[in-house]
Design an enzyme around this catalytic site. Sequence first.
Site, PDB file in Angstrom:
ATOM      1  N   CYS A  53      24.458 -51.359   3.752  1.00 43.14           N
ATOM      2  CA  CYS A  53      23.640 -51.979   4.799  1.00 43.14           C
ATOM      3  C   CYS A  53      22.730 -50.967   5.479  1.00 43.14           C
ATOM      4  CB  CYS A  53      24.526 -52.691   5.818  1.00 43.14           C
ATOM      5  SG  CYS A  53      25.807 -51.660   6.552  1.00 43.14           S
ATOM      6  N   ASN A  59      23.700 -56.633   9.074  1.00 42.50           N
ATOM      7  CA  ASN A  59      24.429 -55.937   8.007  1.00 42.50           C
ATOM      8  C   ASN A  59      25.147 -56.887   7.058  1.00 42.50           C
ATOM      9  OD1 ASN A  59      25.958 -56.203  10.578  1.00 42.50           O
ATOM     10  ND2 ASN A  59      27.665 -55.534   9.314  1.00 42.50           N
TER      11      ASN A  59
END
Lengths: 339, 339, 339, 339
Positions: free
Chosen positions: A147, A306
Amino acid sequence: MRASILGGAGYVGGELARLLLGHPVLDLVQATSRRHTGKPLHTAHPNLRGTGDLAFTDPARLERVDVLFSALPHGEFAARLGELSERAALLVDLSPDFRLHDPAAARRHYGPGAVDRAAGAPAFVPGLPELYRDRLRTADRIAVPGCMATAAILALRPLADAGLVDGDVLVDARTGSSGSGNTPGPAGHHPERASTLRVYGPVGHRHEPEIAQHAGVRARMTVTAVPAVRGVQVVAQVRPGRAAGRAEVWDAYRKAYAGEPFVRLVAQRQGLHRLPEPRMLLGSNHCDIGFDLDEDRIVAVSALDNLVKGAAGGAVQSANLAAGLPERSGLTFPGLHPM
Amino acid sequence: MRASILGGAGYVGGELARLLLGHPVLDLVQATSRRHTGKPLHTAHPNLRGTGDLAFTDPARLERVDVLFSALPHGEFAARLGELSERAALLVDLSPDFRLHDPAAARRHYGPGAVDRAAGAPAFVPGLPELYRDRLRTADRIAVPGCMATAAILALRPLADAGLVDGDVLVDARTGSSGSGNTPGPAGHHPERASTLRVYGPVGHRHEPEIAQHAGVRARMTVTAVPAVRGVQVVAQVRPGRAAGRAEVWDAYRKAYAGEPFVRLVAQRQGLHRLPEPRMLLGSNHCDIGFDLDEDRIVAVSALDNLVKGAAGGAVQSANLAAGLPERSGLTFPGLHPM
Amino acid sequence: MRASILGGAGYVGGELARLLLGHPVLDLVQATSRRHTGKPLHTAHPNLRGTGDLAFTDPARLERVDVLFSALPHGEFAARLGELSERAALLVDLSPDFRLHDPAAARRHYGPGAVDRAAGAPAFVPGLPELYRDRLRTADRIAVPGCMATAAILALRPLADAGLVDGDVLVDARTGSSGSGNTPGPAGHHPERASTLRVYGPVGHRHEPEIAQHAGVRARMTVTAVPAVRGVQVVAQVRPGRAAGRAEVWDAYRKAYAGEPFVRLVAQRQGLHRLPEPRMLLGSNHCDIGFDLDEDRIVAVSALDNLVKGAAGGAVQSANLAAGLPERSGLTFPGLHPM
Amino acid sequence: MRASILGGAGYVGGELARLLLGHPVLDLVQATSRRHTGKPLHTAHPNLRGTGDLAFTDPARLERVDVLFSALPHGEFAARLGELSERAALLVDLSPDFRLHDPAAARRHYGPGAVDRAAGAPAFVPGLPELYRDRLRTADRIAVPGCMATAAILALRPLADAGLVDGDVLVDARTGSSGSGNTPGPAGHHPERASTLRVYGPVGHRHEPEIAQHAGVRARMTVTAVPAVRGVQVVAQVRPGRAAGRAEVWDAYRKAYAGEPFVRLVAQRQGLHRLPEPRMLLGSNHCDIGFDLDEDRIVAVSALDNLVKGAAGGAVQSANLAAGLPERSGLTFPGLHPM
């Protein structure tokens, strides 16, 4: 088209389930969980109450599907790769197993067992449509980047391509707690985590080699856990090595991302929303990118959720391409404001 | 000893009131507020309920005291300096009025009216006991530095003194909302501010020249508003310009801060509290400082409560020195954990 | 079908815009804002970047549409009702103007000017599909109830219908900050609002008569501002007046809400998600309802997103019915977990 | 005077350590922790860095002291009572072991083993100075009530004494996460806990019999976990059973708490701080109490810091009395604002 999720009870698995249950073409037929086998998905993911009758499946009972998303912990996908290859035409892995090509970096960050996986990594197309869209259209194996790496790569690659990166880049990354998964432990215990600004990765973060691999720059990351559940923000300090004006940086980004469905350029001169931040991206597959600069420095800022663009959303976007579907399918939620 | 607060209804004024009401020697005799004149202090500062009968005073009715703390907005202290000098033997200003010595920097950040104030600034001893303790012992005028500047200066000065700073320093500063004061506005409106990671000062922050003045390094700041009410954290990226080991950095800090009552070195190799963060410093006058490093970079981290060590606490600590009192007087609260 | 939003720059207006821009049938053609006329919607609603080119319209330049949603402040919709009636076949008002039928209650909570509006209220079908679905199918004027009222009514009406409410009901309501709108002020200033548990409405809340009107019970509300931007939770303490078992309460709720697309019953015996809470409902049009009980008391709990099911989502759901569209159109986002 | 803490590594133990390290008379000589034996206190309590050299002691090596505070988990203090009685003249227990006198209630909430402890409970004076000051002055064993119970008892007892409580009282309690201790688990995992409004105790909470015992009223509690680390707020809905005016309620509270050092009455007609809330009490030993009312209902609100007035602070206040010390000793921190 039939899709399934291996490792369906974690946070990434839950986000995959949310996206697939709302997907117009991909049908979620199985989501595995050893612990929750037989129980409805909403046992682990209460937001999914009312979305249907699907129950968790024993991981040993995987059916053949068109697309298999794996959200297994590090190492487990690689260990089952042979078997899983027979289960699906398209494999999309969200773990770090097949991200790194450099065996030395793999060993340094993931241990000796990762060296062999690095050898297998080139068979996986990185799940970054902005960089690898054409390869993704014909991919049968996809490895979704981390992420924070995704946020940094998307902010830095256009600058590197435009010759605006001279030397190392300092990457300050801020992250919510969901990136650490749903297993309780001291670092995520609420009284310790709620108001923290914990610089838990001052040097040597494992996402650095991913950034080097995809953006071609040497990133020096410092990672701070911030008071949020979801969201990643990256602030990258870039030395262009020469005079660079605002227009030139804008051009670099516009050239890179014109027509991109999930990258938005956010770089106003003033106002509350002048630069990207994650809060209005929660649930959305967007990565917002912006910048400011002074005479010898570009401050590039990017933000994403994320669990979406940094994991499940990037995976679905990549799978859409590989499956010949419209790239936005199942990914149209724009985010909320205020949040 | 008699003390008073000019501008007693703001957040800094309230923190000064809290500290002085608990001070063993300094007696708070007046706190001014035009708006709240005649009303008890707890009208503006509800934590002070039950601490006594003091009411806000009309600013025009200042009595003569031993120590006058001014928490007026920018420019107002300077405008009244002549008059105020007759009101107190010791003046402690918490505004930016007499911080900057460099007229060009003053003009750049505070406008043309600041140039004259810069000329008057040398008459004020900076309220930074760690750097100017001896001068503070005989000071009659004190100018307390800004909160982010204080955190950065205390983290950087020992490195600079040890020859461990080569070139510019990138200073990433994170700040809570109380630093912007108690006047409502769009940037502090809760739905916009609660979950924000707003990079509101990507380049050119006004605390940069303070850092240059006191730490002797060129700081390039990027400032982010984070989800907190109190607290400042600074992450400074320093290039030592030569090989520098952990021991050498430790030595630099230990040498600078041995015996300092309010600086704590926090640099563990692991654990949840390995590096400084503000949450366990709220209400405390400590500045925690720590670091990590790799082969060519030192990541220095410092944290403090912007209203205490970054404002009212630093002011009281400096005033203690100037008044010949024990330096810790009234400043012994250690902070809370968990928070 | 063409739709527009009067008062498009506020939080409710922004939520309406988000829902309509994703609606499969209703096309958003105008959103008004005096202040932002001519600027793109994302000036006020940054989450809407990239969703198209629509700019805010001067409120005086309203075009004729099929559905007009009004998110004007209290009193303004009523003042323009005659004119607006010519602008759209279907008017959906989200203000309190035409909610209350009882002139005494209207005067008590909204002043003398509200008495006349109460006389006009019966011409508006309440935007509560769970109670008024049939009337909504033929409605040309809809008045959406308040957010806390909606949560309370949906929790209490089935109990009242089942004869399980004896005497007054104590309703403890908890609310995020977005319900107070986007105008900065002392109550919403972040340092005062961020960590608050402010019991700002201990007695006599204006949503009480709405609950009486729709649920047929006398609610005594206590309202607390909690640390959240979005979300409302209601905890209602009900005396059934006779022995009532768990099964009977379940039956009452199941009977009321079987087949309801946006009401979910959440009443597990244990677990982290045993009773409703707003965090996994943000962005969703669901109202979750659950309960527990002991020998002589039912504790009913409901939760929703005040800007969606409590405002814009309830409005779109009601408009879908009135326009003959599938009720779920544009409202399928399930919420996120974790949040 | 020498004091020690048994169970010094938990949150309550840490708060005791903070208070005793700042206490003018009681000297902290030992704090036990099996896990951290030999390590400095700041290993577990980072706020205590710089407060001295004390290290955790093996619990088997307790020295004789004047005052022994026990923050052991439920049941462990009782199991060691005989031995501990020889270690200190004054024993102050912060666990539930000797709180309840009613054996049936003890069994219901704490299991069969609690019945014997209930028989021993009368030998312990409750650590509630507002109700038992005279008995505490001669106490050698003290049992500190639960945090939510303390808040509820202090709000309700004056009303009960004034004949203003008719029938059951509904007590809505809101609590931060620190009350559940420092052991990680699913309920306290940050992604699940951060934004929660979890009604985890809708009926039958174990603090109900404590309230009955000390306030003489039957409390029906509903407990909600709210987004906070520290702090408890109680909202009690009381039926006075007769006409009761504001003045009469004020009188009841003033009569009960005139001169109380740590109870503050907070009941303004308006303003942001009109009723008690925990945020400005963090670290303080105050319990704030206020109310509003309508024609047949009193809404009483109280707030405290669960780790201070609700645990360690109440314990130190009680010990001060038993040791013949000024009651405020070591407890003068007033709390912070803004927070």
